[in-house]
Design a protein around this motif. Structure first.
Motif, PDB file in Angstrom:
ATOM      1  N   VAL B  23       0.877  -1.173   0.000  1.00  0.00           N
ATOM      2  CA  VAL B  23       0.000   0.000   0.000  1.00  0.00           C
ATOM      3  C   VAL B  23       0.907   1.213   0.000  1.00  0.00           C
ATOM      4  O   VAL B  23       1.754   1.351   0.877  1.00  0.00           O
ATOM      5  N   ILE B  28       2.723  -4.585   2.927  1.00  0.00           N
ATOM      6  CA  ILE B  28       1.873  -4.828   4.094  1.00  0.00           C
ATOM      7  C   ILE B  28       1.600  -6.331   4.238  1.00  0.00           C
ATOM      8  O   ILE B  28       1.770  -6.896   5.315  1.00  0.00           O
ATOM      9  N   GLY B  49      -2.928  -3.135  12.965  1.00  0.00           N
ATOM     10  CA  GLY B  49      -1.909  -2.810  11.972  1.00  0.00           C
ATOM     11  C   GLY B  49      -1.209  -4.018  11.391  1.00  0.00           C
ATOM     12  O   GLY B  49      -0.241  -3.879  10.640  1.00  0.00           O
ATOM     13  N   GLY B  51      -2.395  -6.102   9.244  1.00  0.00           N
ATOM     14  CA  GLY B  51      -2.720  -6.290   7.823  1.00  0.00           C
ATOM     15  C   GLY B  51      -4.046  -6.989   7.573  1.00  0.00           C
ATOM     16  O   GLY B  51      -4.346  -7.376   6.438  1.00  0.00           O
ATOM     17  N   LYS B  52      -4.888  -7.118   8.608  1.00  0.00           N
ATOM     18  CA  LYS B  52      -6.148  -7.847   8.462  1.00  0.00           C
ATOM     19  C   LYS B  52      -7.078  -7.158   7.461  1.00  0.00           C
ATOM     20  O   LYS B  52      -7.617  -7.789   6.548  1.00  0.00           O
ATOM     21  N   SER B  53      -7.256  -5.839   7.644  1.00  0.00           N
ATOM     22  CA  SER B  53      -8.142  -5.118   6.725  1.00  0.00           C
ATOM     23  C   SER B  53      -7.535  -5.038   5.326  1.00  0.00           C
ATOM     24  O   SER B  53      -8.262  -5.039   4.326  1.00  0.00           O
ATOM     25  N   THR B  54      -6.240  -4.977   5.267  1.00  0.00           N
ATOM     26  CA  THR B  54      -5.577  -4.966   3.962  1.00  0.00           C
ATOM     27  C   THR B  54      -5.898  -6.253   3.204  1.00  0.00           C
ATOM     28  O   THR B  54      -6.223  -6.224   2.012  1.00  0.00           O
TER      29      THR B  54
HETATM   30  N1  LIG Z   1      -4.398   3.370   2.628  1.00  0.00           N
HETATM   31  C1  LIG Z   1      -3.270   3.134   3.329  1.00  0.00           C
HETATM   32  N2  LIG Z   1      -2.178   3.883   3.088  1.00  0.00           N
HETATM   33  C2  LIG Z   1      -1.038   3.655   3.790  1.00  0.00           C
HETATM   34  N3  LIG Z   1      -0.912   2.734   4.734  1.00  0.00           N
HETATM   35  C3  LIG Z   1      -1.972   1.977   5.010  1.00  0.00           C
HETATM   36  C4  LIG Z   1      -3.206   2.131   4.337  1.00  0.00           C
HETATM   37  N4  LIG Z   1      -4.089   1.235   4.807  1.00  0.00           N
HETATM   38  C5  LIG Z   1      -3.420   0.548   5.756  1.00  0.00           C
HETATM   39  N5  LIG Z   1      -2.148   0.981   5.887  1.00  0.00           N
HETATM   40  C6  LIG Z   1      -1.137   0.467   6.802  1.00  0.00           C
HETATM   41  O1  LIG Z   1      -1.080  -0.912   6.610  1.00  0.00           O
HETATM   42  C7  LIG Z   1      -0.920  -1.567   7.833  1.00  0.00           C
HETATM   43  C8  LIG Z   1      -2.007  -2.606   8.004  1.00  0.00           C
HETATM   44  O2  LIG Z   1      -3.222  -1.939   8.185  1.00  0.00           O
HETATM   45  P1  LIG Z   1      -4.595  -2.750   8.317  1.00  0.00           P
HETATM   46  O3  LIG Z   1      -4.628  -3.745   7.241  1.00  0.00           O
HETATM   47  O4  LIG Z   1      -5.683  -1.758   8.385  1.00  0.00           O
HETATM   48  O5  LIG Z   1      -4.395  -3.438   9.718  1.00  0.00           O
HETATM   49  P2  LIG Z   1      -5.451  -4.164  10.672  1.00  0.00           P
HETATM   50  O6  LIG Z   1      -6.734  -4.235   9.973  1.00  0.00           O
HETATM   51  O7  LIG Z   1      -4.845  -5.480  10.930  1.00  0.00           O
HETATM   52  O8  LIG Z   1      -5.506  -3.329  11.893  1.00  0.00           O
HETATM   53  C9  LIG Z   1      -0.908  -0.511   8.907  1.00  0.00           C
HETATM   54  O9  LIG Z   1       0.445  -0.222   9.249  1.00  0.00           O
HETATM   55  C10 LIG Z   1      -1.546   0.672   8.240  1.00  0.00           C
HETATM   56  O10 LIG Z   1      -1.019   1.871   8.753  1.00  0.00           O
END
Ligand SMILES: Nc1ncnc2c1ncn2[C@@H]1O[C@H](COP(=O)(O)OP(=O)(O)O)[C@@H](O)[C@H]1O
Ligand SMILES: [Mg+2]
Lengths: 426, 265
Positions: B23, B28, B49, B51-54
């Motif tokens: 990302v 990630i 953080g 990467g679950k939502s990613t």
């Molecule tokens: N759109 C984005 N731009 C930059 N960094 C992102 C973005 N979305 C997520 N991240 C980063 O990717 C990492 C994983 O985020 P995310 O998948 O939301 O984690 P979780 O859902 O496990 O809490 C985090 O470090 C977050 O800051």
């Protein structure tokens, strides 16, 4: 700007308007002569002119435009689906009055008959509400064929009157001219739709409206001409006590469109509503200039204009609200919101508030943004195609403009045009 | 079952192989492997953080996520080559962690359009108005979603909990084959949690599958997972059964982190 072009242009249009002068009554000749004087003393605008700062129209007028004649058109081609309206074709600005059948309570007359039947109205209002200091208006006044649409007092006209404006010919110069009189306590709906059956056209429209006491007029204007055409219009509305006037302006097409809407609220308890939506793409340029003058106390105005601009299109919104010193308890609301779908699209938006009364409520706001891509993704993640997701969001964006249309059939028609425009079928 | 045994087996629904994603230029996801069969419920846990939502976004097809390595097969099809809408039409559903508000777009009308586009994709006729209304009624009841909310603009002015329930309502309406619930439980009180879980349990059958992303073991008391995975630093570092969730609840993530960081250090 090259001034010699302006000179040549003026000569060209001067010749165009002279050939049309027929044997007319002295009173009308006098009005035309005054307008001609005005036309001669004015220049076509340049972008140095504050009112035309973002709209470089004059170079586009430099084409061998010719006057068009009346000829028959198939009105069924222009009918709005499921809408039971009275359709009146206006071909190159001309109406075949013999073919027009109207219900009781409303009449459509040429200027000569109107002067005989309603002399005081014509003397008081014809060419008096509009401003012949505007070169386009003067040009129109010199040679246009005027029509008068008038409702009787207390007349409630159920069916909307749909004027279908068609430009026919090659490079045709068209000058529609109307005076609409809403009689006391009367209620009616007017639709004006603009179409091209030509290579290109220059439309120079002037409509004057008188809203008499307690009248209610709702007017929907739909501009979807071809992208070679230029459309300049001046709509001047004069409002009397307790009257309600609503104008919906939908602009879908046209190379260059300039709408001047001037509302003079010269009485109490009036309500003026201006709703506008413009959907532009390619190199289209649309300029909405509105002016609402609150001249007396206790009246309201609401103005919402929304724009969606794609490709290299440009939009202009200039909304003036003038509240006179004695116009206390005025409520004036104005909003202009825009979405730019491309990096090359632009909008110039400017509210102009001149408020001289102290006990008033006036608000204005304007926003310009991009598409909410998160919303697009949300809808796509549910199975909607990208096109239909975007169309739905545009529809939602336009909602506070379209929802004010009372007729379901008309609303459906507008939504269809929005869809067509977004999928580049219009 | 080992990975190779799984990939030989029949009826795999989702197969994620060595998935890497960036990302904004930052890696990630750093090598995810996961196979899900019809009828299964998988839970993914892990610190903020990780990467679950990613992962959920990459599976749903959100732009701005650059897959740099690996592949994802959904019922044998290359999922990553499909547009987000085609993924939805193939049966993927994502209940968003942060459902957005879309003023002016009616929840019901948009669901109807979505449903019909899905049907068209499958070569089916559009749903009859009457049938659709009956379906809305049935699913509203199933997930105890207020009819007033269903008819409003998408999530406009909804509370956090109402937004999450709307996600579950939409899921019930679209009947996906594979649903990802991204922290649908966070921000819900215990009653709402039970309702959401009930909804999932009622929708669950041997032909569909769920991937439940959560922070808390408490959701897993209601939605009992077949497998629990721990995502940390863009990798699945531990997999187990529902007992793993209990262990995480008790001990937190530090021991997992320590294990992983210790190994990779
Ligand atoms: N759109 C984005 N731009 C930059 N960094 C992102 C973005 N979305 C997520 N991240 C980063 O990717 C990492 C994983 O985020 P995310 O998948 O939301 O984690 P979780 O859902 O496990 O809490 C985090 O470090 C977050 O800051
Ligand atoms: Mg998350």
């Amino acid at each position: 700007m090259n001034t010699t072009i302006t000179k040549d242009l003026k000569e060209h249009f001067f010749e165009l308007i002279l050939t049309s002068s027929a044997s007319e009554e002295a009173w009308l000749k006098e009005i035309r002569t005054e307008a001609l004087k005005s036309f001669k003393s004015l220049d076509f605008p340049t972008t140095r002119n504050e009112e035309w700062k973002y709209t470089r129209i004059t170079p586009l007028l430099n084409k061998p435009f010719k006057k068009g004649e009346y000829s028959h058109v198939q009105t069924s081609n222009y009918k709005i689906a499921d809408l039971d309206a009275i359709i009146i074709p206006v071909v190159n600005g001309i109406i075949n009055l013999k073919e027009v059948i109207l219900p009781k309570g409303i009449e459509l007359l040429n200027i000569h008959i109107a002067k005989e039947k309603h002399p005081s109205y014509i003397e008081q209002y014809f060419s008096k509400i509009t401003d012949n200091k505007n070169i386009f208006t003067a040009l129109n006044t010199v040679s246009a064929t005027p029509y008068i649409l008038k409702t009787d007092n207390n007349a409630i006209i159920e069916k909307p009157i749909h004027f279908v404006f068609v430009s026919k010919g090659n490079e045709v110069f068209v000058q529609p001219r109307f005076l609409i009189i809403a009689g006391k306590q009367s209620e009616f709906n007017v639709i004006t739709s603009f179409h091209s059956d030509c290579k290109s056209a220059f439309l120079n429209v002037v409509v004057e409206v008188v809203a008499e006491e307690n009248s209610k007029l709702e007017w929907t204007k739909i501009q979807s001409e071809n992208n070679e055409s230029i459309h300049v219009s001046s709509e001047d509305i004069y409002m009397s006590t307790n009257s309600t006037f609503t104008l919906h302006t939908y602009t879908f097409n046209g190379a260059m469109v300039r709408n001047n809407v001037n509302v003079a609220i010269d009485a109490a308890n009036c309500e003026a509503n201006l709703n506008g939506l413009y959907l532009l793409d390619g190199k289209q340029h649309v300029d909405n200039h509105t002016k609402i003058a609150h001249m007396k106390a206790h009246s309201n105005s609401n103005e919402i204009y929304k724009g969606i601009m794609n490709d290299a299109s440009t939009g202009v919104f200039n909304g003036k609200i003038h509240v006179y010193q004695n116009a206390q308890k005025t409520n004036a609301f104005q909003s202009n919101k825009n979405i730019l779908l491309s990096d090359n699209a632009t909008i110039n938006t400017k509210p102009e508030l001149e408020i001289y009364a102290d006990d008033v409520k006036c608000s204005h706001g304007s926003t310009t943004g991009q598409f909410d891509e998160d919303a697009v993704f949300y809808l796509r993640a549910r199975g909607m195609g990208e096109q239909s997701a975007r169309a739905l969001l545009v529809e939602a964006f336009a909602n506070d403009v379209t929802e004010s249309l009372k007729s379901e059939a008309l609303k459906k028609h507008i939504l269809l045009l929005i869809h067509k425009k977004l999928s580049k079928e219009l | 079952m080992t990975k190779s045994e799984q990939s030989k087996g029949k009826g795999k629904m989702l197969e994620i192989r060595n998935l890497h994603a960036k990302v904004g230029g930052t890696p990630i996801l750093r090598g995810i492997n996961l196979t899900i069969h019809p009828g299964e419920i998988h839970a993914i846990m892990g610190p903020n953080g990780s990467g679950k939502s990613t992962l959920a976004s990459v599976l749903a097809g959100r732009e701005n996520y650059e897959v740099t390595e690996g592949e994802v097969l959904f019922n044998g099809k290359n999922l990553l080559a499909l547009s987000p809408e085609d993924r939805a039409r193939e049966g993927i559903f994502l209940a968003f962690q942060y459902p957005i508000e879309i003023p002016g777009v009616s929840n019901i009308n948009f669901l109807r359009t979505a449903l019909n586009e899905i049907r068209q994709y499958k070569g089916q006729e559009p749903i009859e108005a009457k049938e659709f209304l009956a379906l809305v009624k049935e699913k509203q009841k199933l997930v105890e979603f207020d009819a007033k909310l269903a008819n409003r603009s998408v999530n406009e002015g909804f509370s956090g909990g109402e937004k999450k329930r709307n996600e579950i309502f939409q899921m019930a309406m679209l009947e996906p084959k594979f649903a990802i619930l991204d922290e649908t439980d966070s921000g819900l009180d215990i009653d709402a949690l039970r309702i959401v879980a009930n909804g999932v349990n009622k929708l669950k059958n041997d032909k569909n599958a769920f991937l439940v992303i959560t922070h808390y073991q408490r959701l897993l008391d209601y939605i009992v997972p077949d497998f629990v995975h721990v995502l940390y630093n863009g990798r699945i570092v531990k997999s187990g059964t529902k007992e793993l969730a209990l262990e995480l609840e008790e001990k937190g993530y530090d021991w997992v982190k320590a294990e992983v960081d210790g190994v990779s250090a």
